[in-house]
Design a protein around this motif. Sequence first.
Motif, PDB file in Angstrom:
ATOM      1  N   PHE A   1      -5.837  -0.167  11.481  1.00 29.99           N
ATOM      2  CA  PHE A   1      -7.122  -0.822  11.757  1.00 29.99           C
ATOM      3  C   PHE A   1      -8.165  -0.423  10.717  1.00 29.99           C
ATOM      4  CE2 PHE A   1     -11.327  -0.390  13.770  1.00 29.99           C
ATOM      5  CZ  PHE A   1     -11.588  -1.725  14.050  1.00 29.99           C
ATOM      6  N   PHE A   2      -8.365   0.886  10.520  1.00 29.79           N
ATOM      7  CA  PHE A   2      -9.376   1.348   9.567  1.00 29.79           C
ATOM      8  C   PHE A   2      -8.989   1.004   8.128  1.00 29.79           C
ATOM      9  CE2 PHE A   2     -10.674   4.268  13.040  1.00 29.79           C
ATOM     10  CZ  PHE A   2     -12.018   3.972  13.048  1.00 29.79           C
ATOM     11  N   TYR A   3      -7.697   1.101   7.813  1.00 34.46           N
ATOM     12  CA  TYR A   3      -7.255   0.842   6.443  1.00 34.46           C
ATOM     13  C   TYR A   3      -7.449  -0.627   6.080  1.00 34.46           C
ATOM     14  CZ  TYR A   3      -4.270   0.815   2.300  1.00 34.46           C
ATOM     15  OH  TYR A   3      -3.793   0.680   1.029  1.00 34.46           O
TER      16      TYR A   3
ATOM     17  N   SER B   1      -3.009  11.118   3.373  1.00 37.06           N
ATOM     18  CA  SER B   1      -3.254  10.675   4.739  1.00 37.06           C
ATOM     19  C   SER B   1      -2.338   9.518   5.110  1.00 37.06           C
ATOM     20  CB  SER B   1      -4.718  10.265   4.898  1.00 37.06           C
ATOM     21  OG  SER B   1      -4.971   9.799   6.214  1.00 37.06           O
ATOM     22  N   ILE B   2      -2.234   8.521   4.241  1.00 35.96           N
ATOM     23  CA  ILE B   2      -1.386   7.374   4.545  1.00 35.96           C
ATOM     24  C   ILE B   2       0.091   7.764   4.512  1.00 35.96           C
ATOM     25  CG2 ILE B   2      -1.385   6.570   2.143  1.00 35.96           C
ATOM     26  CD1 ILE B   2      -1.182   3.747   3.175  1.00 35.96           C
ATOM     27  N   SER B   3       0.490   8.637   3.579  1.00 34.68           N
ATOM     28  CA  SER B   3       1.894   9.046   3.512  1.00 34.68           C
ATOM     29  C   SER B   3       2.278   9.913   4.705  1.00 34.68           C
ATOM     30  CB  SER B   3       2.165   9.791   2.207  1.00 34.68           C
ATOM     31  OG  SER B   3       1.372  10.967   2.111  1.00 34.68           O
ATOM     32  N   SER B   4       1.398  10.821   5.132  1.00 35.98           N
ATOM     33  CA  SER B   4       1.697  11.675   6.285  1.00 35.98           C
ATOM     34  C   SER B   4       1.818  10.850   7.564  1.00 35.98           C
ATOM     35  CB  SER B   4       0.613  12.741   6.449  1.00 35.98           C
ATOM     36  OG  SER B   4       0.555  13.590   5.323  1.00 35.98           O
ATOM     37  N   THR B   5       0.919   9.888   7.741  1.00 34.42           N
ATOM     38  CA  THR B   5       1.006   9.012   8.908  1.00 34.42           C
ATOM     39  C   THR B   5       2.293   8.207   8.875  1.00 34.42           C
ATOM     40  OG1 THR B   5      -1.409   8.818   8.845  1.00 34.42           O
ATOM     41  CG2 THR B   5      -0.236   7.289  10.256  1.00 34.42           C
ATOM     42  N   CYS B   6       2.681   7.757   7.690  1.00 42.61           N
ATOM     43  CA  CYS B   6       3.934   7.019   7.535  1.00 42.61           C
ATOM     44  C   CYS B   6       5.132   7.895   7.894  1.00 42.61           C
ATOM     45  CB  CYS B   6       4.050   6.506   6.104  1.00 42.61           C
ATOM     46  SG  CYS B   6       5.639   5.755   5.699  1.00 42.61           S
ATOM     47  N   PHE B   7       5.169   9.127   7.396  1.00 40.72           N
ATOM     48  CA  PHE B   7       6.297  10.017   7.667  1.00 40.72           C
ATOM     49  C   PHE B   7       6.367  10.398   9.141  1.00 40.72           C
ATOM     50  CE2 PHE B   7       5.708  11.381   3.034  1.00 40.72           C
ATOM     51  CZ  PHE B   7       6.621  10.435   2.603  1.00 40.72           C
ATOM     52  N   LEU B   8       5.221  10.545   9.785  1.00 40.71           N
ATOM     53  CA  LEU B   8       5.220  10.782  11.227  1.00 40.71           C
ATOM     54  C   LEU B   8       5.917   9.652  11.956  1.00 40.71           C
ATOM     55  CD1 LEU B   8       1.642  12.139  12.076  1.00 40.71           C
ATOM     56  CD2 LEU B   8       3.803  13.269  12.580  1.00 40.71           C
ATOM     57  N   SER B   9       5.557   8.428  11.591  1.00 37.98           N
ATOM     58  CA  SER B   9       6.131   7.264  12.250  1.00 37.98           C
ATOM     59  C   SER B   9       7.627   7.143  11.972  1.00 37.98           C
ATOM     60  CB  SER B   9       5.393   6.005  11.781  1.00 37.98           C
ATOM     61  OG  SER B   9       5.886   4.856  12.418  1.00 37.98           O
ATOM     62  N   VAL B  10       8.038   7.333  10.729  1.00 34.45           N
ATOM     63  CA  VAL B  10       9.449   7.213  10.362  1.00 34.45           C
ATOM     64  C   VAL B  10      10.280   8.295  11.045  1.00 34.45           C
ATOM     65  CG1 VAL B  10      11.087   7.388   8.442  1.00 34.45           C
ATOM     66  CG2 VAL B  10       8.983   6.063   8.176  1.00 34.45           C
TER      67      VAL B  10
ATOM     68  N   PHE C   1      -1.354  -2.396  -9.681  1.00 29.82           N
ATOM     69  CA  PHE C   1      -0.429  -1.270  -9.693  1.00 29.82           C
ATOM     70  C   PHE C   1      -0.881  -0.087  -8.837  1.00 29.82           C
ATOM     71  CE2 PHE C   1       0.697  -3.465 -13.667  1.00 29.82           C
ATOM     72  CZ  PHE C   1       2.070  -3.609 -13.456  1.00 29.82           C
ATOM     73  N   LEU C   2      -2.171   0.182  -8.751  1.00 32.46           N
ATOM     74  CA  LEU C   2      -2.630   1.336  -7.974  1.00 32.46           C
ATOM     75  C   LEU C   2      -2.282   1.238  -6.492  1.00 32.46           C
ATOM     76  CD1 LEU C   2      -6.109   2.268  -9.533  1.00 32.46           C
ATOM     77  CD2 LEU C   2      -3.956   3.539  -9.660  1.00 32.46           C
ATOM     78  N   PRO C   3      -2.370   0.056  -5.850  1.00 33.82           N
ATOM     79  CA  PRO C   3      -2.067   0.000  -4.411  1.00 33.82           C
ATOM     80  C   PRO C   3      -0.582  -0.027  -4.077  1.00 33.82           C
ATOM     81  CG  PRO C   3      -3.583  -1.772  -5.086  1.00 33.82           C
ATOM     82  CD  PRO C   3      -2.963  -1.206  -6.311  1.00 33.82           C
ATOM     83  N   ILE C   4       0.322  -0.020  -5.082  1.00 36.46           N
ATOM     84  CA  ILE C   4       1.756  -0.143  -4.788  1.00 36.46           C
ATOM     85  C   ILE C   4       2.256   0.957  -3.842  1.00 36.46           C
ATOM     86  CG2 ILE C   4       4.055   0.059  -5.823  1.00 36.46           C
ATOM     87  CD1 ILE C   4       3.100  -1.609  -8.132  1.00 36.46           C
ATOM     88  N   PRO C   5       1.945   2.258  -4.081  1.00 30.33           N
ATOM     89  CA  PRO C   5       2.398   3.275  -3.114  1.00 30.33           C
ATOM     90  C   PRO C   5       1.848   3.049  -1.715  1.00 30.33           C
ATOM     91  CG  PRO C   5       1.697   4.303  -5.167  1.00 30.33           C
ATOM     92  CD  PRO C   5       1.279   2.871  -5.249  1.00 30.33           C
ATOM     93  N   ASP C   6       0.582   2.646  -1.608  1.00 28.05           N
ATOM     94  CA  ASP C   6      -0.003   2.392  -0.295  1.00 28.05           C
ATOM     95  C   ASP C   6       0.712   1.249   0.419  1.00 28.05           C
ATOM     96  OD1 ASP C   6      -1.742   4.358  -0.961  1.00 28.05           O
ATOM     97  OD2 ASP C   6      -3.513   3.081  -1.151  1.00 28.05           O
ATOM     98  N   VAL C   7       1.053   0.202  -0.333  1.00 26.12           N
ATOM     99  CA  VAL C   7       1.753  -0.942   0.258  1.00 26.12           C
ATOM    100  C   VAL C   7       3.124  -0.525   0.773  1.00 26.12           C
ATOM    101  CG1 VAL C   7       2.765  -3.203  -0.232  1.00 26.12           C
ATOM    102  CG2 VAL C   7       0.500  -2.641  -1.120  1.00 26.12           C
ATOM    103  N   VAL C   8       3.841   0.285  -0.006  1.00 24.85           N
ATOM    104  CA  VAL C   8       5.166   0.763   0.415  1.00 24.85           C
ATOM    105  C   VAL C   8       5.059   1.594   1.692  1.00 24.85           C
ATOM    106  CG1 VAL C   8       7.128   2.214  -0.220  1.00 24.85           C
ATOM    107  CG2 VAL C   8       6.100   0.692  -1.921  1.00 24.85           C
ATOM    108  N   PHE C   9       4.096   2.518   1.736  1.00 19.15           N
ATOM    109  CA  PHE C   9       3.914   3.349   2.928  1.00 19.15           C
ATOM    110  C   PHE C   9       3.510   2.503   4.138  1.00 19.15           C
ATOM    111  CE2 PHE C   9       3.010   6.994  -0.114  1.00 19.15           C
ATOM    112  CZ  PHE C   9       4.223   7.627   0.155  1.00 19.15           C
ATOM    113  N   MET C  10       2.657   1.512   3.931  1.00 18.39           N
ATOM    114  CA  MET C  10       2.241   0.650   5.032  1.00 18.39           C
ATOM    115  C   MET C  10       3.415  -0.140   5.581  1.00 18.39           C
ATOM    116  SD  MET C  10      -0.965   0.837   5.981  1.00 18.39           S
ATOM    117  CE  MET C  10      -1.269  -0.770   6.697  1.00 18.39           C
ATOM    118  N   LEU C  11       4.269  -0.666   4.715  1.00 16.59           N
ATOM    119  CA  LEU C  11       5.436  -1.429   5.173  1.00 16.59           C
ATOM    120  C   LEU C  11       6.388  -0.538   5.969  1.00 16.59           C
ATOM    121  CD1 LEU C  11       6.193  -3.641   2.025  1.00 16.59           C
ATOM    122  CD2 LEU C  11       5.142  -4.348   4.187  1.00 16.59           C
TER     123      LEU C  11
END
Length: 289
Positions: free
Chosen positions: A245-247, A95-104, A184-194
Amino acid sequence: MGYSDVVVSVIFLSQTVVGVLGNSFLAYHYLMLYFVGCRLKFTDWILQHLIVANFLTLLCKGIPHTMSAFGLKVFLSDIGCKLIFYAHRIGRGVSISSTCFLSVFQAITISPNASRWTQLKVKSPSYIASCVYMSWVLSFVVNIAFPMYMTARQDNRNISRLRVYDFCSTVHLDKITDILSAIFLPIPDVVFMLLMLWSSGYMVCILYRHKQRMKHIHRSTFSFRSSAEFRATKTILLLVSTFVFFYTISCILQINMSLWHSPTSLWVNMASVVAAGFPTVSPFLVISN
């Protein structure tokens, strides 16, 4: 079952039903477009992956928590708890990666032709398509250790090493393992959020500059506001802001719960409602725009 349990169960049930209906409508819409031979935009293809992730999140969060709110606490085995939480983590990651790719992708699409992204516009669909598939693989790999610590809730167990939730529990090992997991677990989420925040800020700047230029053009035929690109950009920016907001609220709740050995039902229910908030709201944001 008390009054508060009834309210919580109704909230979970309503959220799950509304979210599943909204995502089902979008899935049906894209299926109809596929069968009639319509050519979909690349953003629609990414949205289809987001719909699948939304289904995983809603079904793996909403249904178990609804059953738990109705008073059925012990209904999953160890394997059931592992699969439910693993599937939810995969859906959350996609979900977070798809939203990120949409934006990019949309930021690259609406970038000026004279910018440094000109060459990337042509190749971006193939790049992002590979990234979307890799995000599924990444979610499977990153979260593979997560279900290993999930167990079914059983009252006859020694719970000194268990962090008890509503219908499942997690094995509490030691502080070092918890700290390493938290790092270490949140690292991918942080990258996608940035990436998401950067691309969204870039789109806002492009739209603002375009709006300033359009003040000098009086003919409405040149207006970017009525174009498909503007509508798609507005929808994606709305999706991104809703997701952030939700995240953010979900992360705050998760941090608070991780500090407690046995989180209260109130905190667990609040975290679950917020976690299912974006999968419930996002299809209606897409439909309305």
